[in-house]
Write a protein that holds these residues in place. Structure first.
Motif, PDB file in Angstrom:
ATOM      1  N   UNK A 175     -48.077 -38.360 -16.669  1.00 24.32           N
ATOM      2  CA  UNK A 175     -46.707 -38.205 -15.564  1.00 24.32           C
ATOM      3  C   UNK A 175     -46.905 -38.891 -14.555  1.00 24.32           C
ATOM      4  N   UNK A 176     -48.159 -38.681 -14.181  1.00 21.42           N
ATOM      5  CA  UNK A 176     -48.365 -39.323 -12.612  1.00 21.42           C
ATOM      6  C   UNK A 176     -48.211 -40.803 -12.729  1.00 21.42           C
ATOM      7  N   UNK A 177     -48.253 -41.294 -11.359  1.00 18.48           N
ATOM      8  CA  UNK A 177     -47.933 -42.811 -11.565  1.00 18.48           C
ATOM      9  C   UNK A 177     -49.219 -43.400 -10.766  1.00 18.48           C
ATOM     10  N   UNK A 236     -55.001 -39.679  -4.727  1.00 18.20           N
ATOM     11  CA  UNK A 236     -53.999 -39.328  -3.594  1.00 18.20           C
ATOM     12  C   UNK A 236     -55.253 -39.983  -2.416  1.00 18.20           C
ATOM     13  N   UNK A 282     -42.494 -38.927  -6.305  1.00 13.98           N
ATOM     14  CA  UNK A 282     -43.101 -39.966  -6.948  1.00 13.98           C
ATOM     15  C   UNK A 282     -41.949 -41.080  -7.301  1.00 13.98           C
ATOM     16  N   UNK A 291     -49.853 -21.654 -18.982  1.00 15.34           N
ATOM     17  CA  UNK A 291     -50.340 -23.142 -18.492  1.00 15.34           C
ATOM     18  C   UNK A 291     -49.506 -23.666 -17.446  1.00 15.34           C
ATOM     19  N   UNK A 292     -48.701 -23.001 -16.864  1.00 14.59           N
ATOM     20  CA  UNK A 292     -47.893 -23.376 -15.824  1.00 14.59           C
ATOM     21  C   UNK A 292     -48.408 -22.491 -14.738  1.00 14.59           C
ATOM     22  N   UNK A 293     -48.247 -23.135 -13.662  1.00  5.74           N
ATOM     23  CA  UNK A 293     -48.982 -21.968 -12.410  1.00  5.74           C
ATOM     24  C   UNK A 293     -47.973 -20.901 -12.059  1.00  5.74           C
ATOM     25  N   UNK A 344     -54.199 -42.982   0.181  1.00  9.75           N
ATOM     26  CA  UNK A 344     -54.277 -42.484   1.677  1.00  9.75           C
ATOM     27  C   UNK A 344     -55.038 -43.645   2.396  1.00  9.75           C
ATOM     28  N   UNK A 386     -49.982 -33.600 -17.474  1.00  6.61           N
ATOM     29  CA  UNK A 386     -49.669 -34.314 -16.282  1.00  6.61           C
ATOM     30  C   UNK A 386     -50.119 -35.681 -16.182  1.00  6.61           C
ATOM     31  N   UNK A 419     -52.781 -20.418 -16.135  1.00 10.43           N
ATOM     32  CA  UNK A 419     -52.267 -21.128 -15.039  1.00 10.43           C
ATOM     33  C   UNK A 419     -52.685 -22.731 -14.972  1.00 10.43           C
ATOM     34  N   UNK A 420     -53.915 -22.891 -15.698  1.00 11.18           N
ATOM     35  CA  UNK A 420     -54.067 -24.146 -15.604  1.00 11.18           C
ATOM     36  C   UNK A 420     -53.757 -24.853 -17.098  1.00 11.18           C
ATOM     37  N   UNK A 421     -53.453 -26.198 -16.973  1.00 12.93           N
ATOM     38  CA  UNK A 421     -52.848 -26.518 -18.409  1.00 12.93           C
ATOM     39  C   UNK A 421     -54.088 -26.423 -19.493  1.00 12.93           C
ATOM     40  N   UNK A 478     -58.658 -30.606  -4.386  1.00 14.07           N
ATOM     41  CA  UNK A 478     -59.224 -31.128  -3.076  1.00 14.07           C
ATOM     42  C   UNK A 478     -60.576 -31.788  -3.259  1.00 14.07           C
ATOM     43  N   UNK A 481     -46.462 -19.290 -14.419  1.00 13.71           N
ATOM     44  CA  UNK A 481     -46.930 -18.076 -15.349  1.00 13.71           C
ATOM     45  C   UNK A 481     -48.188 -17.505 -14.872  1.00 13.71           C
ATOM     46  N   UNK A 482     -49.209 -18.463 -14.600  1.00 17.17           N
ATOM     47  CA  UNK A 482     -50.290 -17.957 -14.124  1.00 17.17           C
ATOM     48  C   UNK A 482     -50.343 -17.144 -13.180  1.00 17.17           C
TER      49      UNK A 482
END
Lengths: 361, 361
Positions: free
Chosen positions: A306-308, A280, B280, B96-98, A284, A303, A96-98, A248, B100-101
DNA sequence: TTTATTCTTGCAAACGCTTACAGAAATGAT
DNA sequence: ATCATTTCTGTAAGCGTTTGCAAGAATAAA
């Protein structure tokens, strides 16, 4: 074709009760193919296993029978008789983690190319499970074992070594230099990222560590420290925040660094997920990336781009890590004498838009 | 203990060459246990399989021998003889996607509780692979099959049904009402989220669909449409953007919706990942969440609560989906007469901080 | 042609287990 | 004590392969 092939007199004991295949259909066996092709079942086996000493037209005849009957070899029987199960075990903490996704992708691509099956075991971080699984796995279920980031090696590595059972560790240094592993240049990655920030002009660079019981985390940290040293910068311990690789913690770490009397102008997180937390927190705090604060990550998961703004990060060749591990494992399975190897794959600094020259230079 | 148990005269043909276990160690078999316990191997088998008709002290003696010898049953042999492999196949698109995880977590927790092994097959969206894998799997390798979001059902569902091979689809409606599936209330989830936005006061609600060849996507959309209808709101087709479940599509979709002459005051993305893209885009457009634009997602993956602001979303009980599927599958394996069932698990609206009353009300 | 080699192929045993069957032991009823 | 049951245990067969061995076929060498 009128040339009738006489049926070889094979021991055709009447079966006890034609047990259907667990489900409804009783499947076609090597015997059926043999009958169809007019050869003995041994010959069929030779064809299936690509052995030498089969006349080419016999081979063809068998092959034709195989396709026409839709024969598929029974792995369990093969394994019982031949000592090969054509399956490898994969032990992971979690899916589940990439990070895992990419490694597993590399693994199962290579494995299926080699016609191997994959048995998956997830420990969900229950250390006891690792040993239990390992014990079952080496008991004939699989031909080899792939361990991604194992947590409890001491409990079974000795067993594996004693029985000479093939295995490869992924992203783990092993207990000593004689453990077969596939790892990346964590130290160099830490060094490169830090040097990049220094060359941009940063003098105070915050660092968020991963879980410090992992060697990779330690290496990234020392890479960072070495780069500072090599460029004559002090290693202010206040700038190092001990994290956990979770998002977190990235947020919290960044907050704590930003609250420093003399805050850093750049933050280097030991993985991308924490870097997202950092981004983040920075946002903030009303600051901008990269103009106010530069952020850099580690891993280059999907990802990251893909983030900004797109995250500058140290890429680990995760998929390749998986492929390489399979290559090593199969080599070891096919030749137990194979000397154990350690493969170290290079990390690469991927420059995107989350870093800039520091504001107050 | 002087009471010597005389050795039962078991057929102890000299083995052809004591083939070691593929690796170094030749493993302990049921025979060794039998010898140690002074019983026949059949009795050992009975004990191992918890059959009735074994005297309790015999059972204990065998059990003791088992632990003292560290005996582990050989699954391949068991499977060959008894028709049970104690393994199930899991066919997924990708890891790898949560999403699926979490499903996989539910699956393998339940499975390992039932002492079952998991064989993993990833298609990486190559449709052909699905059929190939399925054919191999039903050929004795596994006792059952779990299919998460299959893409090419038509190619093999018939085969599965004909051979009465146990299987369960996860998050897929199946071809007709007679397919065993575990799904969630996608329609209701779409409805609930939309109603929530409407009740907050929103009148123009943008919607980003998933891949429209998936029934779940269609259902979420119709839930959205039904909610609008039930509250007397028009269904403006301009407000519906066809997405793909991937993050960049969320970004693009939001951009396109925001550029509308009369832009929406809220955007409902068909999954969380797209919702992140939306957030975003909204931010990049200089707007605030939730004061300027409300955003709502679907799935409730772990990250949803970690972004800023925490995402309001429709939770799917993914892990439970996996557990339920296993329960159904094992029921079917243990009793082929079991009538096929369809399980529908409820979605839940999780209210966090990404939605508010619309600005210009 | 005859003989020595090298190919091909079939037979049978074995892999480790489950399970039908039948005989032995224990128990209950008479 | 005797016979009918019921419980327990062992024997043997079979699951679908692989593979050593040996015999037969084909080829090369003499």
């Amino acid at each position: 074709m009128s040339k009738k092939l006489e049926q070889p007199t094979q021991t055709l004991k009447t079966p006890r009760g034609r047990r259907p295949n667990g489900n409804g259909l009783s499947s076609t066996t090597i015997m059926d193919v043999a009958r169809e092709a007019g050869v003995s079942y041994a010959t069929v086996s030779r064809v299936v296993n690509n052995k030498e000493y089969v006349k080419s037209d016999t081979r063809e005849r068998v092959l034709k029978a195989i396709t026409s009957l839709g024969y598929v070899v029974n792995q369990q029987a093969r394994s019982l008789a031949g000592g090969r199960s054509y399956a490898v075990g994969l032990l992971v903490r979690d899916l589940g983690s990439s990070y895992m996704g990419e490694i597993v992708r590399g693994i199962d691509e290579s494995l299926s190319a080699a016609q191997y099956n994959l048995m998956l075991y997830t420990t969900h971080r229950r250390k006891i499970k690792e040993r239990i699984y390992v014990n079952n796995l080496i008991q004939g279920m699989t031909d080899g074992l792939l361990l991604v980031l194992p947590e409890n090696l001491e409990a079974y590595l000795e067993t594996l070594d004693q029985t000479n059972f093939p295995y490869v560790l992924i992203d783990h240094q092993g207990l000593d230099e004689r453990t077969p592993v596939v790892i990346t240049t964590n130290w160099q990655g830490g060094y490169d990222a830090t040097r990049y920030l220094i060359e941009l002009g940063h003098r105070r660079i915050g660092f968020l560590t991963g879980m410090m019981d992992m060697r990779s985390s330690q290496d990234r940290l020392s890479g960072y420290q070495a780069a500072l040293r090599d460029h004559g910068l002090p290693a202010d311990p206040q700038l190092v925040y001990e994290g956990t690789y979770y998002q977190p913690e990235g947020y919290a770490g960044a907050q704590s660094l930003l609250r420093l009397p003399e805050p850093p102008t750049a933050i280097f997180a030991s993985n991308d997920v924490m870097a997202f937390g950092v981004m983040e927190a920075v946002r903030d705090a009303g600051l901008r990336i990269p103009s106010d604060i530069s952020v850099i990550g580690f891993d280059d998961i999907a990802q990251a781009s893909q983030v900004a703004p797109p995250l500058t990060t140290v890429a680990q060749p995760l998929e390749q890590l998986g492929r390489e591990a399979v290559r090593m494992l199969l080599a070891r399975i096919n030749n137990p004498e194979q000397p154990i190897a350690r493969t170290i794959l290079p990390t690469t600094l991927i420059i995107r838009q989350s870093c800039d020259v520091p504001r107050n230079v």
